[in-house]
Write a protein that holds these residues in place. Structure first.
Motif, PDB file in Angstrom:
ATOM      1  N   ALA A 268      41.193  38.319  27.872  1.00  0.00           N
ATOM      2  CA  ALA A 268      39.770  39.155  29.140  1.00  0.00           C
ATOM      3  C   ALA A 268      38.953  37.818  29.370  1.00  0.00           C
ATOM      4  O   ALA A 268      38.919  36.811  28.762  1.00  0.00           O
ATOM      5  N   ILE A 269      38.941  37.939  30.743  1.00  0.00           N
ATOM      6  CA  ILE A 269      38.287  36.734  31.648  1.00  0.00           C
ATOM      7  C   ILE A 269      37.070  36.842  32.034  1.00  0.00           C
ATOM      8  O   ILE A 269      36.588  38.384  32.088  1.00  0.00           O
ATOM      9  N   ALA A 270      36.085  36.054  32.717  1.00  0.00           N
ATOM     10  CA  ALA A 270      34.831  36.883  33.311  1.00  0.00           C
ATOM     11  C   ALA A 270      35.274  37.214  34.222  1.00  0.00           C
ATOM     12  O   ALA A 270      36.381  36.625  35.210  1.00  0.00           O
ATOM     13  N   SER A 271      34.089  38.496  35.401  1.00  0.00           N
ATOM     14  CA  SER A 271      35.347  38.693  36.397  1.00  0.00           C
ATOM     15  C   SER A 271      34.142  38.455  37.529  1.00  0.00           C
ATOM     16  O   SER A 271      34.292  39.177  38.443  1.00  0.00           O
ATOM     17  N   ASP A 272      32.688  37.964  37.489  1.00  0.00           N
ATOM     18  CA  ASP A 272      31.644  37.919  38.130  1.00  0.00           C
ATOM     19  C   ASP A 272      32.521  36.508  38.618  1.00  0.00           C
ATOM     20  O   ASP A 272      32.985  35.367  38.288  1.00  0.00           O
ATOM     21  N   GLU A 273      31.077  35.895  39.462  1.00  0.00           N
ATOM     22  CA  GLU A 273      30.983  34.612  39.610  1.00  0.00           C
ATOM     23  C   GLU A 273      31.291  33.555  38.983  1.00  0.00           C
ATOM     24  O   GLU A 273      31.240  32.082  39.734  1.00  0.00           O
ATOM     25  N   THR A 274      31.424  33.507  37.767  1.00  0.00           N
ATOM     26  CA  THR A 274      31.276  32.711  37.130  1.00  0.00           C
ATOM     27  C   THR A 274      33.261  32.527  36.482  1.00  0.00           C
ATOM     28  O   THR A 274      33.883  31.776  35.545  1.00  0.00           O
ATOM     29  N   GLY A 275      33.863  33.365  36.582  1.00  0.00           N
ATOM     30  CA  GLY A 275      34.864  33.658  36.162  1.00  0.00           C
ATOM     31  C   GLY A 275      36.797  32.561  37.488  1.00  0.00           C
ATOM     32  O   GLY A 275      35.951  31.845  38.106  1.00  0.00           O
ATOM     33  N   PRO A 276      37.444  32.448  36.381  1.00  0.00           N
ATOM     34  CA  PRO A 276      38.729  31.977  37.093  1.00  0.00           C
ATOM     35  C   PRO A 276      38.989  32.264  38.091  1.00  0.00           C
ATOM     36  O   PRO A 276      39.716  31.920  39.020  1.00  0.00           O
ATOM     37  N   LEU A 277      38.753  33.792  38.615  1.00  0.00           N
ATOM     38  CA  LEU A 277      39.061  34.369  39.797  1.00  0.00           C
ATOM     39  C   LEU A 277      37.772  34.170  41.147  1.00  0.00           C
ATOM     40  O   LEU A 277      38.020  35.410  41.999  1.00  0.00           O
ATOM     41  N   ARG A 278      37.029  33.370  40.502  1.00  0.00           N
ATOM     42  CA  ARG A 278      35.860  33.166  41.226  1.00  0.00           C
ATOM     43  C   ARG A 278      36.406  33.116  42.904  1.00  0.00           C
ATOM     44  O   ARG A 278      36.440  32.231  42.901  1.00  0.00           O
ATOM     45  N   GLY A 279      35.519  33.265  43.618  1.00  0.00           N
ATOM     46  CA  GLY A 279      34.742  32.989  45.444  1.00  0.00           C
ATOM     47  C   GLY A 279      35.593  33.868  46.001  1.00  0.00           C
ATOM     48  O   GLY A 279      35.399  33.756  47.156  1.00  0.00           O
ATOM     49  N   GLY A 280      36.996  35.029  45.863  1.00  0.00           N
ATOM     50  CA  GLY A 280      37.456  35.529  46.671  1.00  0.00           C
ATOM     51  C   GLY A 280      36.956  36.702  47.000  1.00  0.00           C
ATOM     52  O   GLY A 280      35.443  36.888  46.989  1.00  0.00           O
ATOM     53  N   SER A 281      37.398  37.638  47.728  1.00  0.00           N
ATOM     54  CA  SER A 281      37.206  38.937  47.662  1.00  0.00           C
ATOM     55  C   SER A 281      37.194  39.880  46.642  1.00  0.00           C
ATOM     56  O   SER A 281      36.200  40.905  46.049  1.00  0.00           O
ATOM     57  N   LEU A 282      37.768  39.215  45.595  1.00  0.00           N
ATOM     58  CA  LEU A 282      37.939  39.589  44.459  1.00  0.00           C
ATOM     59  C   LEU A 282      36.934  40.112  43.638  1.00  0.00           C
ATOM     60  O   LEU A 282      35.885  41.136  42.975  1.00  0.00           O
ATOM     61  N   ALA A 283      36.695  39.047  43.690  1.00  0.00           N
ATOM     62  CA  ALA A 283      35.197  38.307  42.918  1.00  0.00           C
ATOM     63  C   ALA A 283      34.052  39.491  43.796  1.00  0.00           C
ATOM     64  O   ALA A 283      33.240  39.748  43.088  1.00  0.00           O
ATOM     65  N   ALA A 284      33.860  39.193  44.894  1.00  0.00           N
ATOM     66  CA  ALA A 284      32.913  39.548  45.534  1.00  0.00           C
ATOM     67  C   ALA A 284      32.492  41.585  45.176  1.00  0.00           C
ATOM     68  O   ALA A 284      32.178  42.144  45.473  1.00  0.00           O
ATOM     69  N   PHE A 285      33.583  42.737  44.957  1.00  0.00           N
ATOM     70  CA  PHE A 285      33.929  43.379  44.642  1.00  0.00           C
ATOM     71  C   PHE A 285      33.273  43.346  43.232  1.00  0.00           C
ATOM     72  O   PHE A 285      32.708  44.787  43.362  1.00  0.00           O
ATOM     73  N   PHE A 286      33.820  42.990  43.156  1.00  0.00           N
ATOM     74  CA  PHE A 286      32.958  42.774  41.140  1.00  0.00           C
ATOM     75  C   PHE A 286      31.168  42.993  41.181  1.00  0.00           C
ATOM     76  O   PHE A 286      30.719  43.422  40.832  1.00  0.00           O
ATOM     77  N   SER A 287      30.936  41.572  42.275  1.00  0.00           N
ATOM     78  CA  SER A 287      30.069  41.248  42.481  1.00  0.00           C
ATOM     79  C   SER A 287      29.511  43.155  42.912  1.00  0.00           C
ATOM     80  O   SER A 287      28.072  43.146  42.717  1.00  0.00           O
ATOM     81  N   VAL A 288      30.021  43.918  44.205  1.00  0.00           N
ATOM     82  CA  VAL A 288      29.005  45.218  44.280  1.00  0.00           C
ATOM     83  C   VAL A 288      29.217  45.955  43.508  1.00  0.00           C
ATOM     84  O   VAL A 288      28.353  47.007  43.423  1.00  0.00           O
ATOM     85  N   ARG A 289      30.131  46.121  42.764  1.00  0.00           N
ATOM     86  CA  ARG A 289      30.484  46.805  41.669  1.00  0.00           C
ATOM     87  C   ARG A 289      29.062  46.980  40.739  1.00  0.00           C
ATOM     88  O   ARG A 289      28.541  47.312  40.081  1.00  0.00           O
ATOM     89  N   ASP A 290      29.146  45.625  40.402  1.00  0.00           N
ATOM     90  CA  ASP A 290      28.359  45.232  38.874  1.00  0.00           C
ATOM     91  C   ASP A 290      27.038  45.023  39.325  1.00  0.00           C
ATOM     92  O   ASP A 290      25.908  44.475  38.338  1.00  0.00           O
ATOM     93  N   GLN A 291      26.494  44.123  40.335  1.00  0.00           N
ATOM     94  CA  GLN A 291      25.435  43.549  40.791  1.00  0.00           C
ATOM     95  C   GLN A 291      24.439  44.097  41.701  1.00  0.00           C
ATOM     96  O   GLN A 291      23.630  44.805  41.623  1.00  0.00           O
ATOM     97  N   ILE A 292      25.067  44.138  43.044  1.00  0.00           N
ATOM     98  CA  ILE A 292      24.600  44.745  44.301  1.00  0.00           C
ATOM     99  C   ILE A 292      23.948  45.851  44.473  1.00  0.00           C
ATOM    100  O   ILE A 292      22.045  46.365  44.069  1.00  0.00           O
ATOM    101  N   THR A 293      24.870  46.282  43.484  1.00  0.00           N
ATOM    102  CA  THR A 293      24.374  48.159  44.111  1.00  0.00           C
ATOM    103  C   THR A 293      23.571  48.378  42.654  1.00  0.00           C
ATOM    104  O   THR A 293      22.799  49.820  42.230  1.00  0.00           O
TER     105      THR A 293
END
Length: 484
Positions: A268-293
């Motif tokens: 398991a890894i962090a899925s938000d903008e602190t995680g190793p896959l941060r910065g692209g559209s994938l992390a942005a959709f996590f932000s949409v699902r878990d933060q913005i909305t």
């Protein structure tokens, strides 16, 4: 120089010129082909016994600016992330609606306040009491619709995450296969530039999803690492894990385990903008699902609770007892503080004032807790309801806690926050898009220069003609010698 040596030189020159002409024409033909790297023919002098024996074709070199391509890929990720955020915030903003639109959240609150004012002027008018009930019901429906829209956005984001994770895994396997094929071509002495073009296109596809860096390995192999430090490909492709869900409700959170995060090779890894896959559209959709909305949902839930609390105050309606509900309810009952998430989706008009559910309109005038109609001309409670709509109160929950606002101001604050976030996202997106466009232009300028290629092709044509002329001359000479 002997005739045979001269003939060997000329023939090697013809071969080199022919090969260069093929490569130059391919460069011109693919000047606008995505991922195409300009080719150059490597030549060297051929000697035999210490004497010149023509020219040797060493191979084909694929020329690309890896630093520029790497910067452009990072710009692709930034632009993609900003676009996802801006589009989501615009969708939420449209759902809330512009205050000038008749079905917007602010307009619904204004309609209720206006209906209460008119009813207070004619408390005996059943039509005006019906208007109050209708406006209150429409406001509750609008809040319910907003909640459904928030969850639809979260569902769309969850499904898009699943799609992008699948694309990541598939593309990484394809790049790994191309690595193997390039190695095999190189081992067989064949040109692998076309395979390298295909590999570059695949890496570009990944770059918008996850910002990454390409690291060159021996024998034209590559490794891929994210800017956050995760290894995606180095010998073997990583396996990214994610599980989408069928339905998302307002209370579902990643932290509670109700929603899936990401894994890399089972870890398991962090899925938000602190995680190793941060910065692209994938992390942005996590932000949409878990933060913005979820932040937007918390704001409209705060507004819904404020409406319920305003009309449930015994100071406004003395017929109510502590703990009872007024004009609005939480799914028919009082608000459960521990279950405020999604309250806007459960808010409803009190059945006691809804004739469609066995209620009576006169309770709006005489008090929700009244057991019998009072004087039809008494507007005391209607005026109190009107005043409580404009009263500045501190909401009991949500991001607006600590700031006193009227009901109308609260609705304006919700829209203002979303609009401000959307403008910030669009500004960031415009900057990212401008940088991306500039880097794309530089990459194109650093690619195939068709004018230069055509000039070189003319020189190659002259070299070909000169070598052909040498062969023709040697042929004439040999014919003369045979005739002696």
């Amino acid at each position: 120089m002997s005739i045979s040596s001269a003939l060997s030189n000329a023939l090697s020159g013809l071969t080199a010129a022919s090969r260069r002409a093929d490569v130059l024409s391919a460069n011109v033909a693919n000047a606008l082909t995505p991922g195409y790297g300009r080719r150059e023919v490597r030549l060297s002098a051929l000697s035999l016994g210490g004497n010149g024996a023509g020219v040797r074709v060493e191979g084909i070199t694929r020329t690309v600016n890896t630093t520029l391509i790497g910067d452009r890929r990072l710009a692709d990720a930034d632009a993609s992330s900003a676009e996802v955020r801006a589009q989501t915030l615009k969708r939420i903003e449209d759902a809330i609606g512009d205050p000038t639109e008749p079905h917007s959240l602010s307009a619904r609150i204004d309609d209720l306040e206006r209906a209460l004012v008119l009813a207070a002027g004619r408390p005996d008018s059943e039509a005006r009491l019906q208007s109050v009930a209708g406006s209150a019901g429409a406001l509750a429906s609008t809040l319910q619709d907003l909640t459904r829209e928030m969850q639809d956005i979260r569902m769309d984001a969850d499904q898009e995450i699943a799609r992008q994770v699948d694309l990541l895994n598939t593309t990484l396997r394809q790049i790994d296969t191309l690595n193997a094929n390039i190695l095999a071509q190189r081992g067989a002495g064949r040109d692998s530039a076309a395979l390298m073009d295909q590999r570059q296109v695949l890496v570009d596809r990944l770059a918008a999803i996850v910002p990454l860096r390409e690291v060159a390995r021996d024998h034209d192999q590559i490794a891929l690492f994210t800017t956050g430090g995760a290894m995606l490909l180095d010998g073997n492709p990583a396996e990214i894990g994610f599980s989408s869900v069928g339905v998302i409700t307002p209370d579902m959170r990643l932290q509670s385990g109700a929603l899936s995060g990401l894994t890399i090779n089972g870890m398991a890894i962090a899925s938000d903008e602190t995680g190793p896959l941060r910065g692209g559209s994938l992390a942005a959709f996590f932000s949409v699902r878990d933060q913005i909305t979820t932040d937007a949902q918390a704001q409209i839930d705060s507004l819904a609770r404020d409406l319920i609390d305003r009309f449930s105050d015994p100071g406004t309606d003395p017929t109510l007892t502590p703990g009872s509900v007024g004009l609005f309810t939480d799914h028919g009952g009082p608000v459960v503080i521990a279950n405020q998430a999604g309250l806007a989706g459960r808010i409803s008009l009190n059945g006691a004032v809804d004739p469609a559910r066995g209620g009576a309109l006169w309770r709006i005038r005489d008090g929700i807790g009244s057991t019998a109609p009072g004087p039809s001309g008494d507007s005391t409670r209607l005026q109190a309801l009107t005043e409580v709509m404009g009263q500045a109160r501190i909401p009991a929950g949500g991001s607006a806690t600590g700031v006193a606002r009227s009901a109308s101001d609260l609705a304006s604050d919700v829209l203002s926050r979303i609009s401000g976030a959307r403008l910030a996202a669009e500004s960031s997106g415009a900057h990212a898009a401008a940088r991306q466009s500039a880097l794309v232009d530089l990459e194109l300028a650093d690619g195939v220069d068709t004018d230069a290629e055509m000039q070189t092709l003319l020189l190659v044509e002259q070299a070909f003609a000169a070598n052909a002329r040498v062969i023709q001359t040697l042929d004439d000479l040999i014919q003369q010698l045979i005739g002696l």
